[in-house]
Design an enzyme around this catalytic site. Structure first.
Site, short mmCIF file in Angstrom:
data_model
loop_
_atom_site.label_atom_id
_atom_site.label_comp_id
_atom_site.label_asym_id
_atom_site.label_seq_id
_atom_site.Cartn_x
_atom_site.Cartn_y
_atom_site.Cartn_z
N TYR A 16 0.82 -1.23 0.00
CA TYR A 16 0.00 0.00 0.00
C TYR A 16 0.84 1.26 0.00
CZ TYR A 16 -4.19 -2.77 0.84
OH TYR A 16 -5.23 -3.65 0.69
N THR A 127 6.91 2.65 9.02
CA THR A 127 6.76 3.31 10.32
C THR A 127 7.50 2.50 11.38
OG1 THR A 127 4.59 4.08 9.62
CG2 THR A 127 5.05 4.14 11.98
N LYS A 213 6.21 11.05 13.31
CA LYS A 213 5.32 10.25 12.47
C LYS A 213 4.29 9.52 13.33
CE LYS A 213 3.38 7.31 9.68
NZ LYS A 213 2.23 7.74 8.84
N ASN A 217 -0.28 9.77 14.07
CA ASN A 217 -1.32 8.74 14.10
C ASN A 217 -1.86 8.50 15.49
OD1 ASN A 217 -1.11 8.52 11.39
ND2 ASN A 217 -0.06 6.55 11.35
N ARG A 253 -10.24 26.57 16.74
CA ARG A 253 -9.11 25.72 17.15
C ARG A 253 -9.57 24.35 17.66
NH1 ARG A 253 -8.37 30.64 18.12
NH2 ARG A 253 -9.32 30.69 20.19
N GLY A 264 -9.79 0.75 12.82
CA GLY A 264 -9.12 -0.37 12.14
C GLY A 264 -8.01 0.13 11.24
N CYS A 267 -2.47 0.93 10.42
CA CYS A 267 -1.59 1.92 11.06
C CYS A 267 -2.11 2.46 12.39
CB CYS A 267 -1.36 3.08 10.10
SG CYS A 267 -0.50 2.57 8.64
N LYS A 270 -2.06 0.42 15.60
CA LYS A 270 -0.77 -0.11 16.08
C LYS A 270 0.26 0.98 16.35
CE LYS A 270 1.91 -0.24 12.02
NZ LYS A 270 3.29 0.15 11.75
N1 SAJ Z 1 -11.87 6.61 12.00
C1 SAJ Z 1 -12.87 6.98 12.88
N2 SAJ Z 1 -13.15 8.30 13.04
C2 SAJ Z 1 -12.47 9.27 12.36
C3 SAJ Z 1 -11.45 8.88 11.47
C4 SAJ Z 1 -11.16 7.55 11.30
O1 SAJ Z 1 -13.52 6.13 13.51
O2 SAJ Z 1 -12.80 10.45 12.51
C5 SAJ Z 1 -11.53 5.20 11.85
C6 SAJ Z 1 -11.61 4.72 10.41
O3 SAJ Z 1 -12.91 4.27 10.10
C7 SAJ Z 1 -10.60 3.58 10.41
C8 SAJ Z 1 -9.55 4.05 11.39
O4 SAJ Z 1 -10.17 5.04 12.20
O5 SAJ Z 1 -11.19 2.39 10.89
C9 SAJ Z 1 -8.29 4.64 10.75
O6 SAJ Z 1 -8.68 5.41 9.63
P1 SAJ Z 1 -7.82 6.72 9.20
O7 SAJ Z 1 -8.43 7.26 7.98
O8 SAJ Z 1 -7.72 7.60 10.38
O9 SAJ Z 1 -6.36 6.25 8.94
P2 SAJ Z 1 -5.77 5.11 7.98
O10 SAJ Z 1 -5.81 3.78 8.65
O11 SAJ Z 1 -6.35 5.19 6.64
O12 SAJ Z 1 -4.25 5.60 8.05
C10 SAJ Z 1 -3.53 5.79 6.87
C11 SAJ Z 1 -2.11 5.28 7.16
N3 SAJ Z 1 -1.40 5.17 5.91
C12 SAJ Z 1 -1.45 3.98 5.25
O13 SAJ Z 1 -2.11 3.02 5.66
C13 SAJ Z 1 -0.67 3.90 3.99
C14 SAJ Z 1 -1.41 6.20 8.12
O14 SAJ Z 1 -0.03 5.83 8.27
C15 SAJ Z 1 -1.50 7.63 7.65
O15 SAJ Z 1 -0.82 8.47 8.58
C16 SAJ Z 1 -2.98 8.00 7.59
O16 SAJ Z 1 -3.59 7.18 6.59
C17 SAJ Z 1 -3.19 9.44 7.19
O17 SAJ Z 1 -4.36 9.84 7.22
O18 SAJ Z 1 -2.21 10.12 6.89
#
Ligand code: SAJ
Length: 438
Positions: A16, A127, A213, A217, A253, A264, A267, A270
């Site tokens: 990915y 990461t 980094k 997250n 803010r 889920g 990233c 974990k």
């Molecule tokens: N989620 C919520 N509420 C929110 C935002 C997300 O419940 O307001 C949930 C989502 O449904 C999901 C989980 O949190 O189950 C994570 O989603 P996410 O969009 O916050 O982040 P990811 O998992 O898509 O994180 C990715 C990661 N990059 C890759 O997998 C290649 C992470 O390293 C990046 O930092 C992140 O995107 C980003 O947003 O930059």
């Protein structure tokens, strides 16, 4: 400092992060050698079929193959010997009791070290926990090669900041942090990434970059946990959390994230553990970070309770009801089910002997439940629809049509708060939602 002349870069780990990295550098005109340990992945990429679903990826891959700028291989010797720069993008998951698993990183480092020679740039894009470069990566490479990091070869940490579904756009447009093992290493890595990154590049030292980094997250995880706890409070006191968040976020803010069915993906669940792991080994005990993880991990169970409450409110029992789960992917618009909240929701419902069916237009994972090819078949004669993933298609369901397909006293449990409660009630549904205190 001299202008570093890159002709060929090798990208290790074509998943990915790695595959978008490879095709974007090829598009910039560099020769790219992609390396993966999985021969099927290599074969699929060389045939122009990306092993991951990402908008725009197939087009860029085909272009890179047609210009012969990208080839995929399992041959580390060829890939390292011919590279000016090597970018490592392998997974760094966590295992039992949330300890980081670095075996994929170690395998890549050992393979690189076998063929690494002087004056190459090694970049970690995976990461990694704080201190990993100094305490783990550098000793491993120096011991195996006899080369000195920062002197004989350059070493930098360039963490990804891309979100699946928008990876290519974000790789190019987002600002980027680069941590140099030495100042020169950082500046050389900056030269390479400036060829493809339009966002601002912030060069710092490697330890700061390692923490920054995962702080990004971990912040998201804590923010989401706050949204989830706020949702539970709103359910108790009869307020709609979505209205609360929408209004609170009008403050210049304040940026409260969204509540949901849990957190889920590869990233966010974990990375908080990567952040606290080294400090906790030294006696530190996390409070807010661990508590946030615990809150987010209780959300799937909360969704199951909402389902039980909904059935109870219309005098139905779980064992005699058909439950339609909409979505198994970990988030909307992706086909990835890694650490998806859907898994725990489905397992708990199966343990209650529910008659389950799942439908997900993106993700083939069903976690052992029966699936249907269309939402109509999945909803037919169903007692309860559960929105588990916020796929775009689920944001404007035809409630009139679904109501007709379902049994009497139909229920919607909106785990992602993407259905309008009043609209659902108007169409004869019992509506329950995370944070919906009616
Ligand atoms: N989620 C919520 N509420 C929110 C935002 C997300 O419940 O307001 C949930 C989502 O449904 C999901 C989980 O949190 O189950 C994570 O989603 P996410 O969009 O916050 O982040 P990811 O998992 O898509 O994180 C990715 C990661 N990059 C890759 O997998 C290649 C992470 O390293 C990046 O930092 C992140 O995107 C980003 O947003 O930059």
């Amino acid at each position: 400092m001299k202008n570093w002349n890159y002709n060929t870069i090798t990208v290790i780990g074509l998943g990915y992060v790695g595959l978008p990295t490879a095709v974007i550098f090829a598009k910039a005109g560099l020769k790219v050698i992609g390396v993966d340990v999985n021969p099927q992945t290599v074969q699929s990429i060389n045939s122009g079929r990306p092993p991951i679903n990402e908008p725009g990826l197939q087009k860029l891959l085909k272009e890179a193959l047609n210009t012969k700028l990208l080839t995929a291989t399992t041959d580390y010797k060829y890939a390292i010997k011919n590279a000016d720069a090597i970018i490592i993008c392998v997974p760094t998951p966590i295992g039992e009791n949330n300890v980081p698993i670095l075996k994929y990183l170690d395998l890549a480092l050992e393979n690189v070290s076998q063929f690494l020679t002087r004056k190459k740039l090694v970049i970690i894009e995976s990461t990694i926990p704080p201190g990993c470069t100094h305490n783990h990566i550098v000793p491993l490479i120096e011991q195996k090669t006899g080369l000195k990091a920062g002197t004989d070869f350059w070493l930098a940490y360039c963490p990804e900041r891309i979100t699946p579904g928008k990876s290519l756009k974000e790789f190019i447009e987002n600002d980027r942090i680069i941590g140099g093992y030495t100042h020169e290493s950082g500046k050389i890595a900056e030269q390479l990434f400036k060829k493809v990154v339009k966002g601002k590049i912030y060069v710092t030292d490697i330890k700061t970059a390692e923490v920054a980094k995962i702080a990004e997250n971990t912040f998201r995880d804590i923010n989401i946990a706050f949204a989830n706890e706020l949702a539970l409070i709103c359910e108790k006191i009869g307020v709609d959390v979505m209205k609360v968040i929408q209004l609170a976020n009008t403050h210049p803010r304040v940026n409260i994230h969204l509540p949901g069915t849990g957190v889920g993906g590869p990233c966010i669940p974990k990375d908080p553990y990567l952040l606290i792991y080294p400090a906790e080994k030294l006696g530190f005990k996390s409070k807010i970070i661990r508590t946030a993880r615990m809150i987010n991990d209780t959300m799937p169970n909360h969704v199951v309770n909402l389902i039980l409450n909904g059935l109870n409110s219309v005098g139905k029992s779980i064992v005699n009801s058909k439950i339609t789960i909409l979505g198994t992917a970990y988030k909307g618009g992706v086909d990835d089910s890694r650490l998806s909240p859907a898994k725990e929701i489905i397992n708990k419902l199966k343990a209650l002997n529910a008659n389950l069916v799942v439908f997900d237009p993106y993700c083939s994972e069903t976690f052992g439940a029966r699936s249907e090819k269309s939402i109509e078949e999945a909803v037919l004669n169903s007692d309860c629809i559960v929105l588990v993933t916020d796929h775009p298609e689920f944001r404007n369901l035809d409630l009139v049509r679904l109501r007709k397909l379902m049994k009497d006293n139909p229920i919607i449990v909106d785990g992602r708060r993407i259905i309008d409660p009043n609209e659902a009630k108007r169409h004869g549904f019992q509506y329950l939602g995370v944070g919906y205190g009616n």
